[in-house]
Each structure stands twice: as structure tokens, then as C-alpha cells.
Write a protein that holds these residues in place. Structure first.
Motif, PDB file in Angstrom:
ATOM      1  N   ASP A 389       0.961  -1.205   0.166  1.00  0.00           N
ATOM      2  CA  ASP A 389      -0.011   0.014   0.155  1.00  0.00           C
ATOM      3  C   ASP A 389       0.907   1.111  -0.027  1.00  0.00           C
ATOM      4  O   ASP A 389       1.863   1.374   0.840  1.00  0.00           O
ATOM      5  N   TYR A 390       0.611   2.173  -0.849  1.00  0.00           N
ATOM      6  CA  TYR A 390       1.381   3.383  -1.083  1.00  0.00           C
ATOM      7  C   TYR A 390       0.779   4.633  -0.898  1.00  0.00           C
ATOM      8  O   TYR A 390      -0.609   4.819  -0.629  1.00  0.00           O
ATOM      9  N   CYS A 391       1.613   5.649  -0.531  1.00  0.00           N
ATOM     10  CA  CYS A 391       1.072   7.005  -0.137  1.00  0.00           C
ATOM     11  C   CYS A 391       0.781   7.508  -1.544  1.00  0.00           C
ATOM     12  O   CYS A 391       1.777   7.715  -2.399  1.00  0.00           O
ATOM     13  N   ALA A 392      -0.294   8.345  -1.538  1.00  0.00           N
ATOM     14  CA  ALA A 392      -0.499   8.979  -3.120  1.00  0.00           C
ATOM     15  C   ALA A 392      -1.721  10.145  -2.731  1.00  0.00           C
ATOM     16  O   ALA A 392      -2.403  10.357  -1.684  1.00  0.00           O
ATOM     17  N   PRO A 393      -1.647  11.292  -3.452  1.00  0.00           N
ATOM     18  CA  PRO A 393      -2.535  12.376  -3.225  1.00  0.00           C
ATOM     19  C   PRO A 393      -4.045  11.992  -3.379  1.00  0.00           C
ATOM     20  O   PRO A 393      -4.454  10.962  -3.949  1.00  0.00           O
ATOM     21  N   LEU A 394      -4.944  12.741  -2.897  1.00  0.00           N
ATOM     22  CA  LEU A 394      -6.334  12.086  -2.614  1.00  0.00           C
ATOM     23  C   LEU A 394      -6.865  12.116  -3.879  1.00  0.00           C
ATOM     24  O   LEU A 394      -7.773  11.122  -4.067  1.00  0.00           O
ATOM     25  N   GLU A 395      -6.602  13.002  -4.803  1.00  0.00           N
ATOM     26  CA  GLU A 395      -7.262  13.201  -6.185  1.00  0.00           C
ATOM     27  C   GLU A 395      -7.038  11.795  -6.914  1.00  0.00           C
ATOM     28  O   GLU A 395      -7.650  11.658  -7.862  1.00  0.00           O
ATOM     29  N   TYR A 396      -6.243  11.201  -6.477  1.00  0.00           N
ATOM     30  CA  TYR A 396      -5.901   9.816  -7.498  1.00  0.00           C
ATOM     31  C   TYR A 396      -6.444   8.476  -6.695  1.00  0.00           C
ATOM     32  O   TYR A 396      -6.073   7.461  -7.225  1.00  0.00           O
ATOM     33  N   ARG A 397      -7.051   8.695  -5.772  1.00  0.00           N
ATOM     34  CA  ARG A 397      -7.947   7.421  -5.129  1.00  0.00           C
ATOM     35  C   ARG A 397      -9.036   7.342  -5.710  1.00  0.00           C
ATOM     36  O   ARG A 397     -10.187   7.991  -5.642  1.00  0.00           O
ATOM     37  N   TYR A 398      -9.181   6.145  -6.421  1.00  0.00           N
ATOM     38  CA  TYR A 398     -10.555   5.744  -7.272  1.00  0.00           C
ATOM     39  C   TYR A 398     -11.129   4.568  -6.669  1.00  0.00           C
ATOM     40  O   TYR A 398     -10.422   3.680  -6.062  1.00  0.00           O
ATOM     41  N   SER A 399     -12.364   4.560  -6.848  1.00  0.00           N
ATOM     42  CA  SER A 399     -13.192   2.960  -6.813  1.00  0.00           C
ATOM     43  C   SER A 399     -14.075   3.033  -7.746  1.00  0.00           C
ATOM     44  O   SER A 399     -14.588   4.157  -8.472  1.00  0.00           O
ATOM     45  N   GLU A 400     -14.843   1.992  -7.803  1.00  0.00           N
ATOM     46  CA  GLU A 400     -15.661   1.683  -8.955  1.00  0.00           C
ATOM     47  C   GLU A 400     -16.963   2.022  -8.719  1.00  0.00           C
ATOM     48  O   GLU A 400     -17.321   2.166  -7.544  1.00  0.00           O
ATOM     49  N   GLY A 401     -17.809   2.242  -9.729  1.00  0.00           N
ATOM     50  CA  GLY A 401     -19.276   2.656  -9.569  1.00  0.00           C
ATOM     51  C   GLY A 401     -19.588   4.216  -9.567  1.00  0.00           C
ATOM     52  O   GLY A 401     -18.787   4.981 -10.275  1.00  0.00           O
ATOM     53  N   GLY A 402     -20.630   4.633  -8.972  1.00  0.00           N
ATOM     54  CA  GLY A 402     -20.870   6.151  -9.022  1.00  0.00           C
ATOM     55  C   GLY A 402     -21.138   6.477  -7.519  1.00  0.00           C
ATOM     56  O   GLY A 402     -21.669   5.670  -6.627  1.00  0.00           O
TER      57      GLY A 402
END
Length: 654
Positions: A389-402
Motif C-alpha cells: 500500500d502506497y501514499c498518494a494524493p487524494l485526487e488519485y484514489r479511485y473506486s468503482e461505481g458511482g
């Protein structure tokens, strides 16, 4: 509190503004002071009764940046005084040019505001102290604190004017004494809040989720903080959609914004207008909750054609899911700072392991093998790193669906009706308490005990010195002194004694000469001819009905009651349930009866009189009163009665 430009101008070269970090800490965004690079203003929310709530508007994608108590969901209404008595209303004028808000709490109007300060007097000629007291409402500190360096003092007889260079403007201060002897300093200004709506080209229009069509996988649900009747839940399925029909009379450029809620990672959506992709993937970042915190997306600028348009929000398919364009090369922890992992460093267990502004990107070996925002190529030579698990900016966190969709907001639609150009305004109300709340014990916010004390003192002073206080207090006191219906002259005499603090009877003067002196008021009540003249004993409407307890005490005095040897005091036992009155047992803060009570079907009501004590009279209590008085005469203060029942007013013989 000032704008960034004002602070920079005042501070000059002493402050290093260029080195300031513009990122608001995620755990302190509601508790500190911040300058923002987005437009913001104060708006007014008006309910159906004309009460107003303060709304802070911030042109941002996140409504969670605005605390609830100053958001457009606020119910913190307060009374204002409208000019001419007219105000924006959904029912009467459809809010004029203002925006109509509809939610589970009812319809309201949202208007833009402008505060206008104008001088009331431009000269002291023909101005009286009464004019100043009736026209000015904004206070000011004593100008003498400036040691004569800022103001020029001008004595105008019954008031004093403090001016700058002899000019009467909004900086002028008047010193005047009111009719109760208080010295007031009032600023020569009338502060008015003017309301305005939006020009037709910028009118925001809301299209609710329940008005749209959607795919079968999307489920409609209800929530207290959604607008309209509910919201659309997309869930985690791909290829779902929701679409609205938007009709316009001519081609027009608009901004599209979507109000949504989401408790986990970003779920980007495709935006289509009339079948054409406008935005391949519009970000829907997490706002921390699925139905309690709502926010808007960034604005999507597009053009609507004349006629009916289809605005469609589409969850991406697996082929267009953004993770296909992400890659990562493992970056070791050699460059961590203060023990916190930087961007693309791992392995993190939660957000606390990451540096400020970064979040722990959770993944597994068989799903989401790439981490967004990180460069180079995935290190297939190190297989175990595929589950790191890596540290990344919030805007790059994705999940499927809507996300959960509440409504579509379109800015720029032509107004359906021309503006009636009705303007509304109200007097700018006094405001003591800050709106920046304290969320922790360190007291960073503006809601502090000092201002609470100031506001409480101001409210008490307002009540105490209000013009109706003296007659109100006098009527209540006179009623307790045995006269239920004092004449206006009697009330006026008592009120004058209360306000001036003095009352003279013959050669004797009572009171200290200060406003609110109860010695003077009590003397005015007790020594007035309406309280002492025996002629009034023949007047049927004079005096008052004796309270049940006073009947008992009166009889005990007439019988020259004394304690039994073993008793030290007289105790009336549970008389509340028998005669509707008991010492120290008020049923409410309003005592045993209402001061304005009028018995039904009695001559008292016909004469427009009141009889407060009559509220305690009914058949059972009257019978119990007679039985108790007979017991008191025959057996003394006891529980005895000839029939063997406990009809006396005490517990034991005494």
C-alpha cells in the motif's frame, strides 16, 4: 478579520506571504483562519415568515468546506426588521430574483447581500436628542479615549456631537442621555442589508434526481439533508447512468455542477450532453459520508442547444476505468521525512503513516495493481510489492461505481420570467458571537465566553430598559398586592416611580433616584389612593379574589394559632392535590395561575377584567377548602375530621 490584500498592504515587507503554505490542514479546516483563492460572499436565507439565516458561499468543489451552521442548509434563523414590511417569499413573489431553495425543512429564498452604511444626519441644525434616539441604533465607544486627537467636541444643548473636521458623516458620534438617565454614544450611521438576486444570465437552476431517468441498477433513496425528496444511489456497479431533460429557448453557454455524497474513494463519471462526451472523467472526490455531507463537483462548461437537451452522467465502463492509465515504480523509504511516507512510498497501513496531503492507497495483488500519481514502470521483478500500500494524493484514489447524486445545478439558464425588480432590505442586526466555532479545548474559534457574557448583558439590558418593562412589572406587583385590575392611572404612577427611582408621599420621599428602584415602586403601589381608599370597598370590581393559601393563613391568624409544644413550625401537608395550592410547590415557572386569566361565563369577562386566582377554583377544591377550614376551627392544624377521613390541612394533630 481582513482580506489577503488588506493584510498584505498593512504588513508590507515584514510578512513573508510568498512562503505561506496555501493548503488548509484537513483536520483544522473548520477551526482556523485561512485565506482562499476562490470567490466567497455572505448570503441571506429567508424562510416563509421573513426570518433570516446567514449563509456563507464559497466557490469551491467541496461544500464540506462550509460548516453546516452557515451553509444553505442552515436553520439558524433570526428576526429582522424589513423595510416596508416586504420580504422575498416563495408563496407571495416566488423569491423575486433570488434563488428558491426546497428541502425537507420547507421552501426558502436565497439572496445575495450588500451592506450599505449611510449617514443619518448631515448637520446638527434642528436636530434633537429625541431625533437621535429614535434614528440611531449603532453604538460607539466614548470618543474621549482618543485623547482629543481624532474628534472635535461640539455641545449642542441636549446632546454632544463628536465630528472629524466639523463634517457630519458616518464617523460622527453623538453623546445623548435617554429617558431613563443612561448616557449613550451612538454612531451617525444607518446600516442596511440590501438583497439582490441573480441576473437572468446567471440564474442557478436545480434539477432533482427524482426528476431524471436512470439505469435499473441505480436505486432512489431518501435522506434528511438531500434537496427535493431524495437522491439516486449508484452503488458499485459500472455502466450506470442518470440523465435529465433540459429545455432552453435558444442556444446558451452554461455551467453544470452535480451535488453528490460519497464516503470512500473518488468515483469519476463521464459527462455527456446530447450524446456527445463533454468530460471523459469528471472527478467525484470523497466527502466522508454517503447521505449526510453533500458537495458539488467542479463546474463543467458546455453549450446547450435550443430546444430539449439530454444531460447524462455515466459511470465509466471497465474499458475506460482510469486505472488502466496508472503505473508505479516502488520507491523506498530512504527519503521519508519525520517518519512519514512521501508520495509513492510504502508500505502504509493508514493515512496517519503518510505525509500531509497524502493518503494511504489500499490495493491487493489481484486488483488495482497500479497506483495513480506515481511514475515509471511497475517492478515485476519484485512480486511481493504488488500488494504493498502506497501514499498518494487524494485526487488519485479511485473506486468503482458511482456516487450518490442529489441534483444537477445549471448556472446560466435564461430566466423563465422577467425580473420584477423588487428590492428588499432590512436593518443590519447586532451580532455578538462569532460564527467560527470552537471544536477543541484550545479555543481557536470565535465562540468564546467573553462574547457570550457581552451578549447576555446586552439582552438583559434591553429587557430591563425596554419601555414596556415598567408597566409590566407594576401590573404584576399590584396584582400580588391584592388588586387584580389596576387602573391605567395607578399603573402609570407606579411606572413613573420605577423609571425615576423616586416616589413622594406627603413629605416623605422613597427611592434612590435610579431607574428600576423597587423601593419607590413598592411605595407607589402601597400608598396610592387606589390601594388605601375605603370608598373602593363598595366597588364590586375592586380588589382581588383571595388565594386558597391566603384563606388558610388568614383564618389561622384570626384564630391566633400557636404551635403545639412538640411542634416547631406549622406545616401544611400536600394541599396541592386538595385546594390546588401548596407552599413552594409551583406547578410551573408561571406560578399557580396566569395573571391574565378570565373565568368563563362570568361578569369579570364581560367587564374586560381579569381574575387570576379564579383559575384555582373548581368544585372539588372548593369542597376540600370548606372541609379543611371546618377541621381547622374544630381541631386546630391537624388531619382530623368528624367522619374519620383526613380532611385537615396537616399530617398529624398539632
Amino acid at each position: 478579520r481582513v482580506t489577503y490584500a488588506t493584510a498584505e498592504d498593512r504588513c508590507g515587507s515584514l510578512c513573508m506571504y510568498k512562503d505561506m503554505d496555501g493548503v488548509i490542514p484537513k483536520d483544522r479546516r473548520h477551526t482556523g483562519y485561512h485565506w482562499l483563492n476562490t470567490p466567497c460572499d455572505i448570503r441571506a436565507k429567508i424562510n416563509s415568515e421573513g426570518y433570516v439565516a446567514i449563509v456563507h458561499y464559497l466557490d469551491t468543489i467541496s461544500l464540506d468546506d462550509i460548516p453546516r451552521h452557515v451553509s444553505d442548509e442552515s436553520l439558524n434563523y433570526f428576526k429582522v426588521y424589513w423595510s416596508g414590511g416586504d420580504y422575498p417569499s416563495v408563496a407571495s413573489n416566488n423569491c423575486g430574483d433570488c434563488l428558491v431553495l426546497s428541502d425537507v425543512n420547507g421552501d426558502a429564498c436565497l439572496c445575495q447581500t450588500t451592506v450599505v452604511d449611510k449617514a443619518v444626519f448631515n448637520t446638527a441644525v434642528n436636530v434633537t436628542a429625541a431625533d437621535i434616539l429614535s434614528s440611531l441604533t449603532v453604538g460607539h465607544m466614548d470618543p474621549d479615549v482618543y485623547n482629543g486627537t481624532s474628534y472635535t467636541e461640539e455641545d449642542e444643548g441636549d446632546f454632544t456631537a463628536y465630528t472629524k473636521a466639523g463634517v457630519y458623516d458616518t464617523s460622527t458620534v453623538f453623546k445623548v442621555e435617554d429617558d431613563v438617565g443612561r448616557t449613550l454614544f451612538l454612531r451617525n450611521v444607518r446600516s442596511i442589508v440590501e438583497l439582490k438576486g441573480w441576473e437572468s444570465a446567471y440564474t442557478p437552476t436545480t434539477f432533482e434526481a427524482e426528476e431524471a431517468s436512470n439505469s435499473s441498477d441505480a436505486v432512489f433513496k431518501t435522506a434528511s439533508r438531500s434537496t427535493g425528496t431524495g437522491y439516486l444511489d449508484f452503488g458499485a456497479s459500472m455502466d450506470q447512468y442518470v440523465q435529465w431533460e433540459v429545455s432552453v429557448p435558444q442556444e446558451v453557454a452554461v455551467n453544470l455542477k452535480f451535488r453528490y455524497a460519497l464516503d470512500n474513494y473518488n468515483r469519476p463519471m463521464e459527462v455527456h450532453v446530447n450524446g456527445v462526451s463533454v468530460v471523459p472523467l469528471l472527478d467525484f472526490p470523497s466527502c466522508g459520508d454517503n447521505d449526510d455531507y453533500w458537495m458539488y463537483t467542479a463546474a463543467v462548461t458546455t453549450t446547450l442547444a435550443a430546444g430539449t437537451n439530454i444531460v447524462r452522467l455515466q459511470a465509466p465502463s471497465n474499458s475506460s476505468w482510469p486505472k488502466s492509465n496508472m503505473n508505479l515504480t516502488y520507491v523506498g523509504n530512504d527519503d521519508d521525512i519525520d517518519g512519514l511516507l512521501q508520495q509513492c512510498q510504502g508500505d502504509c497501513d493508514n493515512d496517519a503513516d503518510c505525509a500531509e496531503g497524502l493518503y494511504c492507497f489500499q490495493r491487493s495483488s489481484n486488483k488495482n495493481p497500479r497506483v495513480p500519481g506515481c511514475s515509471l514502470t511497475y517492478p515485476y521483478s519484485v512480486p511481493h510489492r504488488s500488494s504493498t500500500d502506497y501514499c498518494a494524493p487524494l485526487e488519485y484514489r479511485y473506486s468503482e461505481g458511482g456516487p450518490n447524486i442529489d441534483h444537477l445545478l445549471i448556472e446560466g439558464l435564461p430566466s423563465a420570467q422577467p425580473s420584477d425588480e423588487v428590492s428588499y432590505s432590512f436593518r443590519n442586526p447586532v451580532h455578538f458571537m462569532g460564527l467560527l466555532q470552537d471544536y477543541s479545548s484550545d479555543g481557536i474559534g470565535e465562540t468564546n465566553a467573553r462574547d457570550a457574557h457581552y451578549e447576555t448583558s446586552a439582552v438583559l439590558d434591553h429587557y430591563f430598559y425596554h419601555e414596556s418593562t415598567a408597566p409590566f412589572v407594576c401590573i404584576r406587583l399590584i396584582q400580588r398586592f391584592g388588586i387584580s385590575n389596576p387602573s391605567p392611572r395607578y399603573v402609570a404612577a407606579c411606572s413613573e416611580a420605577f423609571k425615576t427611582g423616586t416616589y413622594t408621599a406627603g413629605t416623605v420621599e422613597f427611592g434612590s433616584g435610579k431607574y428600576g428602584d423597587l423601593e419607590a415602586a413598592a411605595a407607589a403601589i402601597s400608598l396610592d389612593r387606589e390601594a388605601t381608599s375605603p370608598v373602593l370597598d363598595l366597588e364590586p370590581g375592586a380588589g382581588s379574589l383571595r388565594e386558597p393559601l391566603m384563606k388558610i393563613i388568614g383564618l389561622m391568624r384570626n384564630l391566633e394559632y400557636t404551635h403545639a409544644p412538640r411542634e416547631t413550625f406549622a406545616e401544611l401537608w400536600r394541599t396541592q392535590n386538595r385546594i390546588s395550592q401548596e407552599p413552594y410547590e409551583f406547578p410551573s415557572v408561571f406560578s399557580f395561575f396566569l395573571p391574565e386569566y378570565i373565568p368563563d361565563g362570568s361578569p369579570v369577562g364581560t367587564a374586560s377584567h381579569v381574575s387570576p386566582e379564579s383559575q384555582l377554583l373548581d368544585m372539588p377544591s372548593s369542597i376540600e377548602m370548606l372541609n379543611g377550614l371546618f377541621s381547622l376551627v374544630k381541631y386546630g392544624l391537624s388531619d382530623c375530621m368528624d367522619d374519620g377521613n383526613d380532611h385537615g390541612f396537616a399530617l398529624y394533630p398539632g
